[in-house]
Motif scaffolding. Sequence first.
Motif, short mmCIF file in Angstrom:
data_model
loop_
_atom_site.label_atom_id
_atom_site.label_comp_id
_atom_site.label_asym_id
_atom_site.label_seq_id
_atom_site.Cartn_x
_atom_site.Cartn_y
_atom_site.Cartn_z
N THR A 89 -6.07 -14.61 -48.95
CA THR A 89 -5.59 -13.36 -48.33
C THR A 89 -7.28 -12.89 -48.00
O THR A 89 -7.69 -12.28 -49.19
CB THR A 89 -4.39 -12.80 -48.25
N THR A 132 -8.94 -9.91 -46.03
CA THR A 132 -8.82 -8.16 -45.28
C THR A 132 -9.55 -8.48 -44.78
O THR A 132 -8.89 -8.00 -43.20
CB THR A 132 -8.21 -7.38 -46.38
N GLY A 170 -8.90 -19.12 -47.54
CA GLY A 170 -8.89 -18.22 -46.78
C GLY A 170 -9.20 -18.20 -44.93
O GLY A 170 -9.49 -18.99 -44.70
#
Lengths: 111, 112
Positions: A5, A7, A102
């Motif tokens: 991940t 963000t 990601g």
Amino acid sequence: GDSVTQTEGLVTLTEGLPVMLNCTYQTIYSNPFLFWYVQHLNESPRLLLKSFTDNKRTEHQGFHATLHKSSSSFHLQKSSAQLSDSALYYCALLGNNRIFFGDGTQLVVKP
Amino acid sequence: GGIITQTPKFLIGQEGQKLTLKCQQNFNHDTMYWYRQDSGKGLRLIYYSITENDLQKGDLSEGYDASREKKSSFSLTVTSAQKNEMAVFLCASSRTANSDYTFGSGTRLLVI
């Protein structure tokens, strides 16, 4: 399953300021192997740095990252951004016979 | 050092057409990969091949076929191009399935 991940989709900052791009991961493996790839405009991704050692700082080309298994994180940092650092940065995790990427963070450095 | 060569660099196809992209590497790497890169969607794995006679589906294999002709080459076929499709297809290779990747320069696809 394995996943990464990032963000921030876009990070914009002024030249000379510090850079920090966030990366967290999920994996079933107790000894994860993490990577950062960088992709400049009209180029292909290339390996920036990698690590599988917990709590050890890894450095390359002015960037550094530390794998923290306790928080499942591998954030990318640089003390002072340069215009040439503008690029797409991918955090990635080695899984079962493949790397999981990601979604990438676009870093834009302005004068 | 070695190199990964992707051909063609640019590919314009028509809707419904079958299109083939090629990748060659001279690293003597065991493992090869095909990724699709769309703007804002990161890298999505289409197919990969761990060794010369292996073929594995990735996360986005529907609509594609792949072939590992020999250790150094890995082809990807778009079975039926979709109108207005625009993406970059990246080939990568690694020494083993548990090593970091080297990417080729990509094939840019546009379907009209």
